[in-house]
Scaffold this active site. Structure first.
Site, short mmCIF file in Angstrom:
data_model
loop_
_atom_site.label_atom_id
_atom_site.label_comp_id
_atom_site.label_asym_id
_atom_site.label_seq_id
_atom_site.Cartn_x
_atom_site.Cartn_y
_atom_site.Cartn_z
CG ASP A 291 50.35 13.71 42.25
OD1 ASP A 291 50.34 14.95 42.15
OD2 ASP A 291 51.12 13.00 41.59
C1 NOJ Z 1 51.47 16.15 39.79
C2 NOJ Z 1 52.74 15.34 39.87
O1 NOJ Z 1 52.44 13.98 39.70
C3 NOJ Z 1 53.51 15.53 41.16
O2 NOJ Z 1 54.76 14.93 41.02
C4 NOJ Z 1 53.62 16.97 41.53
O3 NOJ Z 1 54.35 17.10 42.73
C5 NOJ Z 1 52.23 17.56 41.66
N1 NOJ Z 1 51.56 17.46 40.38
C6 NOJ Z 1 52.24 19.01 42.13
O4 NOJ Z 1 52.67 19.84 41.15
#
Ligand code: NOJ
Length: 766
Positions: A291
């Site tokens: 993430d």
């Molecule tokens: C953080 C989030 O937790 C995740 O769900 C998302 O896909 C990513 N950012 C990318 O934007």
């Protein structure tokens, strides 16, 4: 005749075997081709180019962290980038792809990803809302349409589905998943993966799914965002892991590691999770991306500096680093110092290249880039029609005293509330490409559906919130609450005067789009106070009060349940919000949604979920009881239990008929109920099957969902609904984490929600 039958069966069987063998031979030869291709490409790659493939950057359209990558163009040419996310549009994507394919040494295409969570440009209800439709066909189709729109804008990878089980509505990200149940969550996970990836990921309108957040992110302590997860292995295997596993089985191409720790080890550097469980036990063949800066955050988790955590995460099974450039800046040094091996880097690089191969990007890096499609396939009339349909199916009628709903298509309505004449809050959280201005407001929707037959009086009544902290935290990316500067009392007075002139009051209230979603945990899950005050004043007028509720999570609605005539939960419905809401308010569509997450009476009951354990001192719900598992100040019950939702009509369930009450081994139990529509409207009902296992080697949940069927009944019509139950439905993880069933008594429950069922008991022996 018999002879012909058996010849026919033999032919069928042979055709089946040949087709199967042919398909599996084809898959094998495809795999062999891919292996040869990737191996030959990797043979030409420098160490730097291999590490470059592990680097995912954003150019900053949708950022969910403090860091944004710089100098993207130069890095593409150098081969320092494997993919870009947070972008869309063929203009940008074709240019970036061209840089990679024409200007980098080995012409390796980039992968382009985006958070396409509930539609791309045409926005569908938030995932928690879609899950409430209990219509897997519609859910799959939502992903198919999202994939078509996303690919038309050049994308080939979506950060969805989010399959985290969540039982704590303080956690804002409950809005992004399918609720609290592992079995149902698994069905939704499969449907979404199928929808996104289509028949073949090579197709121009298919994207690769990215299952997130691996793992257990929904178990964050106290519902606080990014918080620690600590849970027993049985709970993990039984209740939290199944949807991720279902997504692997459905062929998901990629996974995203989560931010949280799991029993002390952060997911992003967790070898047991990313390698032993995901790959060795479950057989996942795709790649894992971190993430947003989750790799760097291992430092905050206390695992060491960037070089140390990068080496650790790579070895644990992480293949791609989102935004943080930990892999890019440290792996070469770690290789020199013997902290990682070339084989570790090669493995991750191979997995990323394989994903690009599976997407067909080596055959045609521009496969989805077609400016005509971008014009024709996005935000089409058909897609909007579908958005309206799925929104209607997602709404849940929580209350309907004395048939307050549906409304008459005549008379005078007072339409009030800060969400009634509002475009910007219709789409919900996570809409990177959706345009709020193109959504249908509730006021517009009502006018579209009933035209001049109804006299609509509008008053805003209150702001969404007057709490300065909540206000500051609930609008992101420069968006702001559309605020009315009048004093709160003046707005309420105006709404009350308006209500007095009407036959019925429709109050459109609840959470703003970004009061739920990432980084939107709440400790108080009431409707914000300014709107509560408005509702209280409206209730005092004595006019029938209909609440149209916007919410990204279960809210505490005990006051509303007592004082409103009707509550229609519409979540955040998406582009067609107003039209869909009006269809349901005026009875053009009879609501059929059922909640997939328990609604508590108070925050103090959280975590609250239907499939809890019995305890050694269960409370029977009758009267105050000392030394029982209960509270002294509130009942144990949910306000609205899992699976609950009303209809404008009523359904009667017969008792359960069983084909047998004593079974052995592989036999099939057939459990049938007759459901009758006893009301005046045609309607759909979600008939739910639960099973409990009262005696086992471990303490089992009081009951577990094992199936459902959504049926349509005309007024007066009856239908038999039969569930075929095998020992598969009886299996669970025992103390040694073996998935098996144990002989004995089982109680079959079939009904309209998790706490209103008919029951029958069977003995099932091995
Ligand atoms: C953080 C989030 O937790 C995740 O769900 C998302 O896909 C990513 N950012 C990318 O934007």
């Amino acid at each position: 005749m018999k002879k012909y039958n058996s010849i026919f069966k033999t032919i069928l069987f042979t055709v089946f075997v040949l087709t199967f063998c042919h398909a599996s031979a084809q898959t094998k030869s495809e795999e062999a081709k891919m292996n040869t291709y990737v191996a030959s490409l990797m043979g030409k790659m420098t160490l730097e180019e291999k590490i470059g493939q592990l680097n995912l950057v954003t150019s900053g359209v949708a950022t969910t962290g403090a860091v944004v990558n710089k100098g993207v163009e130069e890095s593409i040419k150098k081969g320092d980038i494997g993919g870009i996310f947070g972008v869309y549009g063929t203009n940008y994507i074709s240019k970036a792809q061209e840089l990679a394919v024409k200007n980098s040494r080995l012409h390796i295409p980039l992968i382009f990803g985006l958070d396409v969570i509930h539609g791309h440009k045409t926005i569908f209800p938030i995932p928690l809302g879609m899950s409430a439709s209990w219509d897997l066909g519609l859910i799959e189709q939502s992903a198919r349409i999202a994939a078509k729109e996303a690919t038309a804008e050049g994308l080939n990878w979506v950060f969805s589905p989010m399959v985290d089980i969540a039982r704590d509505p303080r956690w804002g990200r409950m809005s992004e998943g399918a609720g609290e149940d592992p079995w149902y969550g698994s069905q939704v996970a499969k449907a979404l993966v199928k929808g996104y990836q289509g028949k073949s990921m090579k197709d121009a309108d298919a994207v690769m799914a990215c299952v997130k957040h691996f793992a257990l992110y929904g178990g964050a302590e106290a519902g606080r965002e990014y918080n620690t997860v600590d849970m027993s292995l049985i709970k993990m295997y039984q209740d939290y892991l199944p949807p991720y596993k279902a997504a692997v089985d459905a062929g998901a191409g990629s996974f995203m590691s989560s931010f949280n720790t799991i029993n002390g080890v952060p997911a992003t550097g967790n070898q047991w999770l990313l390698t032993d469980l995901l790959r060795k036990q479950w057989g996942f063949k795709g790649f894992v991306v971190s993430d947003y800066t989750a790799l760097n955050e291992l430092t905050n988790h206390g695992l060491g500096d960037l070089q140390t955590v990068s080496a650790l995460a790579l070895k644990a099974g992480l293949d791609m680093d989102m935004v943080g450039e930990g892999f890019l800046t440290t792996l070469k040094k770690s290789l020199k110092e013997g902290k990682v091996s070339l084989a570790d880097i090669d493995l991750a690089c191979r997995r990323v290249l394989e994903a690009k191969y599976k997407l067909g990007l080596f055959d045609n890096p521009y496969k989805s880039i077609n400016p005509d499609r971008e014009k024709q396939d996005v935000f089409t009339d058909d897609n909007r029609k579908f958005a309206r349909q799925i929104a209607e199916h997602s709404f849940v009628l929580l209350k309907n005293k004395a048939q307050t709903l549906p409304l008459q298509k005549s008379g005078t309505i007072a339409l009030v509330g800060p969400l009634a004449d509002n475009h910007s809050e219709m789409l919900g959280t996570w809409v990177v490409a959706g345009d709020p201005a193109k959504s249908v407001s509730v006021l517009e929707g009502i006018k579209n559906v009933v035209g001049n037959n109804v006299n609509i009086l509008y008053a805003r009544g209150s702001n969404i919130t007057d709490d300065s902290l909540l206000n500051a935290r609930s609008w992101f990316y420069g968006m702001q609450q559309i605020k009315d500067s009048r004093p709160a009392q003046e707005m309420i007075d105006e709404a009350v005067e308006t209500a007095k002139k009407a036959d019925v009051v429709v109050a459109v209230v609840g959470e703003s789009a970004n009061m739920s979603g990432e980084s939107s945990s709440r400790s108080d899950i009431n409707i914000p106070e300014s709107q509560r005050d408005l509702l209280k004043a409206l209730a005092k007028t004595g006019k029938p009060l209909v609440i149209v509720l916007f919410n990204g999570r279960p809210l505490t609605l005990t006051w509303e349940d007592t004082h409103a005539g009707a509550i229609l939960d519409v979540w955040a419905p998406g582009t067609e919000a107003g039209n869909a809401i009006a269809d349901v308010l005026f009875g053009n569509y009879n609501p059929s949604g059922k909640i997939t997450a328990t609604f508590p009476r108070s925050v103090g009951q959280i975590p609250i979920y239907y499939n809890h354990k019995n305890t050694g001192r269960p409370f029977d719900g009758k009267g105050p009881a000392k030394f029982k598992s209960d509270y002294i100040d509130i009942s144990n019950d949910a306000l609205y239990p899992f699976g609950y939702g009303l209809s404008y009509t009523t359904f009667k369930y017969s008792g359960i008929k069983l084909n047998k009450t004593a079974l052995k081994g592989n036999e099939t139990l057939k459990a049938t109920v007759t459901v009758t529509n006893t009301g005046k409207y045609a309607g759909e009902e979600v008939v739910q099957l639960y099973i409990s296992d009262p005696v086992a080697s471990i303490s089992r949940s009081v009951t577990e969902l094992k199936g459902f069927q959504k049926i349509t009944l005309q007024p007066g019509e009856s239908k038999d609904v039969t569930f075929n139950i095998t020992t598969k439905e009886l299996e669970f993880y025992n103390n040694r984490l073996v998935y098996d069933w144990e002989p004995g008594e089982f109680i079959v429950q079939i009904g309209t929600n998790s706490s209103d069922t008919r029951t029958a008991s069977v003995q099932w022996l091995k």
